[in-house]
Design a protein around this motif. Structure first.
Motif, PDB file in Angstrom:
ATOM      1  N   ILE A   1      -2.003  -8.595  -8.909  1.00 55.18           N
ATOM      2  CA  ILE A   1      -1.601  -7.221  -8.596  1.00 55.18           C
ATOM      3  C   ILE A   1      -1.333  -7.171  -7.099  1.00 55.18           C
ATOM      4  O   ILE A   1      -2.249  -7.266  -6.283  1.00 55.18           O
ATOM      5  N   LEU A   2      -0.074  -7.051  -6.735  1.00 51.66           N
ATOM      6  CA  LEU A   2       0.317  -7.070  -5.326  1.00 51.66           C
ATOM      7  C   LEU A   2       0.008  -5.761  -4.619  1.00 51.66           C
ATOM      8  O   LEU A   2       0.021  -5.707  -3.384  1.00 51.66           O
ATOM      9  N   GLY A   3      -0.256  -4.707  -5.398  1.00 54.23           N
ATOM     10  CA  GLY A   3      -0.618  -3.437  -4.782  1.00 54.23           C
ATOM     11  C   GLY A   3      -0.498  -2.284  -5.757  1.00 54.23           C
ATOM     12  O   GLY A   3       0.326  -2.313  -6.680  1.00 54.23           O
ATOM     13  N   THR A   4      -1.349  -1.288  -5.582  1.00 59.94           N
ATOM     14  CA  THR A   4      -1.202  -0.003  -6.281  1.00 59.94           C
ATOM     15  C   THR A   4      -1.031   1.061  -5.218  1.00 59.94           C
ATOM     16  O   THR A   4      -1.730   1.052  -4.191  1.00 59.94           O
ATOM     17  N   TYR A   5      -0.099   1.988  -5.444  1.00 60.33           N
ATOM     18  CA  TYR A   5       0.252   2.961  -4.416  1.00 60.33           C
ATOM     19  C   TYR A   5       0.944   4.156  -5.065  1.00 60.33           C
ATOM     20  O   TYR A   5       1.100   4.206  -6.296  1.00 60.33           O
ATOM     21  N   LYS A   6       1.357   5.105  -4.264  1.00 58.96           N
ATOM     22  CA  LYS A   6       1.978   6.323  -4.779  1.00 58.96           C
ATOM     23  C   LYS A   6       3.485   6.134  -4.927  1.00 58.96           C
ATOM     24  O   LYS A   6       4.139   5.665  -3.999  1.00 58.96           O
TER      25      LYS A   6
ATOM     26  N   GLU B   1      -7.148   1.920  -1.031  1.00 61.18           N
ATOM     27  CA  GLU B   1      -8.169   2.659  -1.761  1.00 61.18           C
ATOM     28  C   GLU B   1      -7.660   4.079  -2.004  1.00 61.18           C
ATOM     29  O   GLU B   1      -6.998   4.660  -1.127  1.00 61.18           O
ATOM     30  N   PRO B   2      -7.952   4.662  -3.181  1.00 63.90           N
ATOM     31  CA  PRO B   2      -7.385   5.976  -3.521  1.00 63.90           C
ATOM     32  C   PRO B   2      -7.665   7.075  -2.503  1.00 63.90           C
ATOM     33  O   PRO B   2      -6.757   7.771  -2.064  1.00 63.90           O
ATOM     34  N   ASN B   3      -8.913   7.246  -2.083  1.00 64.32           N
ATOM     35  CA  ASN B   3      -9.279   8.281  -1.107  1.00 64.32           C
ATOM     36  C   ASN B   3      -8.675   9.645  -1.461  1.00 64.32           C
ATOM     37  O   ASN B   3      -8.171  10.362  -0.606  1.00 64.32           O
ATOM     38  N   GLY B   4      -8.703   9.961  -2.754  1.00 64.23           N
ATOM     39  CA  GLY B   4      -8.196  11.260  -3.196  1.00 64.23           C
ATOM     40  C   GLY B   4      -6.715  11.284  -3.504  1.00 64.23           C
ATOM     41  O   GLY B   4      -6.223  12.231  -4.112  1.00 64.23           O
ATOM     42  N   GLU B   5      -5.976  10.251  -3.084  1.00 63.68           N
ATOM     43  CA  GLU B   5      -4.534  10.198  -3.344  1.00 63.68           C
ATOM     44  C   GLU B   5      -4.279   9.577  -4.712  1.00 63.68           C
ATOM     45  O   GLU B   5      -4.940   8.623  -5.110  1.00 63.68           O
ATOM     46  N   VAL B   6      -3.333  10.146  -5.438  1.00 63.11           N
ATOM     47  CA  VAL B   6      -2.974   9.617  -6.747  1.00 63.11           C
ATOM     48  C   VAL B   6      -2.183   8.321  -6.563  1.00 63.11           C
ATOM     49  O   VAL B   6      -1.139   8.311  -5.911  1.00 63.11           O
ATOM     50  N   LEU B   7      -2.692   7.230  -7.119  1.00 60.68           N
ATOM     51  CA  LEU B   7      -1.973   5.959  -7.109  1.00 60.68           C
ATOM     52  C   LEU B   7      -1.382   5.761  -8.498  1.00 60.68           C
ATOM     53  O   LEU B   7      -2.109   5.558  -9.464  1.00 60.68           O
ATOM     54  N   ASN B   8      -0.072   5.857  -8.601  1.00 59.47           N
ATOM     55  CA  ASN B   8       0.567   5.836  -9.917  1.00 59.47           C
ATOM     56  C   ASN B   8       1.699   4.819 -10.030  1.00 59.47           C
ATOM     57  O   ASN B   8       2.550   4.905 -10.907  1.00 59.47           O
ATOM     58  N   LYS B   9       1.714   3.845  -9.123  1.00 57.67           N
ATOM     59  CA  LYS B   9       2.710   2.784  -9.186  1.00 57.67           C
ATOM     60  C   LYS B   9       2.042   1.478  -8.797  1.00 57.67           C
ATOM     61  O   LYS B   9       1.136   1.461  -7.953  1.00 57.67           O
TER      62      LYS B   9
ATOM     63  N   ILE C   1       0.818  -1.219   0.000  1.00 52.88           N
ATOM     64  CA  ILE C   1       0.000   0.000   0.000  1.00 52.88           C
ATOM     65  C   ILE C   1       0.851   1.268   0.000  1.00 52.88           C
ATOM     66  O   ILE C   1       0.321   2.380  -0.025  1.00 52.88           O
ATOM     67  N   GLY C   2       2.172   1.119   0.028  1.00 54.34           N
ATOM     68  CA  GLY C   2       3.037   2.293   0.008  1.00 54.34           C
ATOM     69  C   GLY C   2       4.493   1.876  -0.075  1.00 54.34           C
ATOM     70  O   GLY C   2       4.835   0.696   0.031  1.00 54.34           O
ATOM     71  N   GLU C   3       5.351   2.857  -0.267  1.00 54.97           N
ATOM     72  CA  GLU C   3       6.792   2.617  -0.276  1.00 54.97           C
ATOM     73  C   GLU C   3       7.491   3.811   0.350  1.00 54.97           C
ATOM     74  O   GLU C   3       6.926   4.915   0.437  1.00 54.97           O
ATOM     75  N   HIS C   4       8.732   3.591   0.783  1.00 51.74           N
ATOM     76  CA  HIS C   4       9.511   4.654   1.405  1.00 51.74           C
ATOM     77  C   HIS C   4      10.990   4.360   1.200  1.00 51.74           C
ATOM     78  O   HIS C   4      11.416   3.206   1.351  1.00 51.74           O
ATOM     79  N   TYR C   5      11.745   5.365   0.831  1.00 51.78           N
ATOM     80  CA  TYR C   5      13.178   5.223   0.626  1.00 51.78           C
ATOM     81  C   TYR C   5      13.927   6.004   1.706  1.00 51.78           C
ATOM     82  O   TYR C   5      13.540   7.137   2.022  1.00 51.78           O
TER      83      TYR C   5
END
Length: 274
Positions: free
Chosen positions: A266-271, A185-193, A77-81
């Motif tokens: 699909i393992l996940g869609t996230y920003k 779920e998008p909830n207004g956030e752009v999911l582009n990955k 549901i997300g990533e962080h570097y």
């Protein structure tokens, strides 16, 4: 009740630092000494989301973690570097020449192997977690033993940094995934990955045909990792990351790739955070 976030390691570990940066400094974490233990806490509902390291710019991918996500039907549901700054630390009052053994996570030791070539008298020993080693050295007041861990771990456990920034490449960074049992779920956030997994037999042109679909629908592939399927010789699982601008184009591409491959997931869609 506040959300409980699973981490591999303890406070002061790099997973803990990511949890603080992603969820906020006051995040409540559930410590686990292995990725399996952390995933089990997520599957059982003991934790609601979790932080999982997936690849390092020096040491490469952590292959078993791809399998853990897939086998337990988890969602990314997300990533962080974060940049990884490795430090050699011990109880105060020692010099590097006093150190006989260094304990740390195998990935941390791998990232610092060039530094330790200058100290052949030091024995490197793999352990479960960077910060846990730091805590153990502090509690036992161990002499002649050092840890490789974060600056935060040295501060938390009262250790002295003998050498800082000992990782081989100074651009050292690690990508972490935020995982959950529940789809994002998008909830207004752009999911582009998106992260995908599919299976293909090793026949000429099959993978190229799939990659051409990515191109035709303007999906930019940022990662591909193959793993053999033990039960089926010459068949492979592929874990792929793609970024895109148009979510509808992504969905169209997935419809076609479902037909071209086996067991598309699909393992996940996230920003995209890079």
């Amino acid at each position: 009740m506040d959300k409980l976030i699973g981490i591999q390691g303890i406070q002061g570990s790099f997973h803990h630092l990511v949890a603080q940066q992603y969820f906020g400094q006051q995040v409540d974490v559930l410590e686990a000494m292995s990725f399996h233990e952390m995933v089990n806490s997520l599957v059982s509902g003991e934790s609601q989301e979790a932080v999982m390291a997936i690849e390092n710019s020096i040491a490469g991918s952590i292959l078993p973690n791809f399998a853990l996500i897939d086998e337990n039907d988890l969602q990314i549901i997300g990533e962080h570097y974060i940049p990884i700054n490795m430090n050699l630390m011990s109880i105060p009052g020692q010099k590097i020449t006093d150190i006989k053994k260094v304990f740390s996570h195998p990935m941390a030791l791998l990232q610092c192997k060039e530094f330790f070539k200058n100290y052949p008298h030091i024995k490197l020993i793999e352990d479960t977690d960077t910060a846990e080693v730091a805590r153990r050295i502090s509690e036992k007041e161990s002499r002649g033993i050092a840890a490789v861990a974060s600056e935060a771990a040295a501060s938390i456990f009262g250790l002295e940094i003998l050498a800082s920034g000992i990782h081989t490449k100074k651009g050292n960074a690690t990508r972490f995934l935020i995982i959950s049992k529940i789809k994002k779920e998008p909830n207004g956030e752009v999911l582009n990955k998106a992260s995908l997994k599919f299976e293909l037999e090793s026949t000429r042109g099959k993978l190229v045909s799939v990659l051409n679909i990515f191109r035709d629908f303007n999906l930019d592939m940022t990662k591909i990792q193959s793993m053999p399927i033990i039960e089926t010789p010459w068949k492979y699982s592929f874990f792929v990351d793609v970024i895109f601008e148009d979510y509808s184009e992504f969905l169209k591409a997935m419809e076609i790739i479902t037909v071209m491959t086996d067991h598309l997931k699909i393992l996940g869609t996230y920003k995209n955070r890079l």
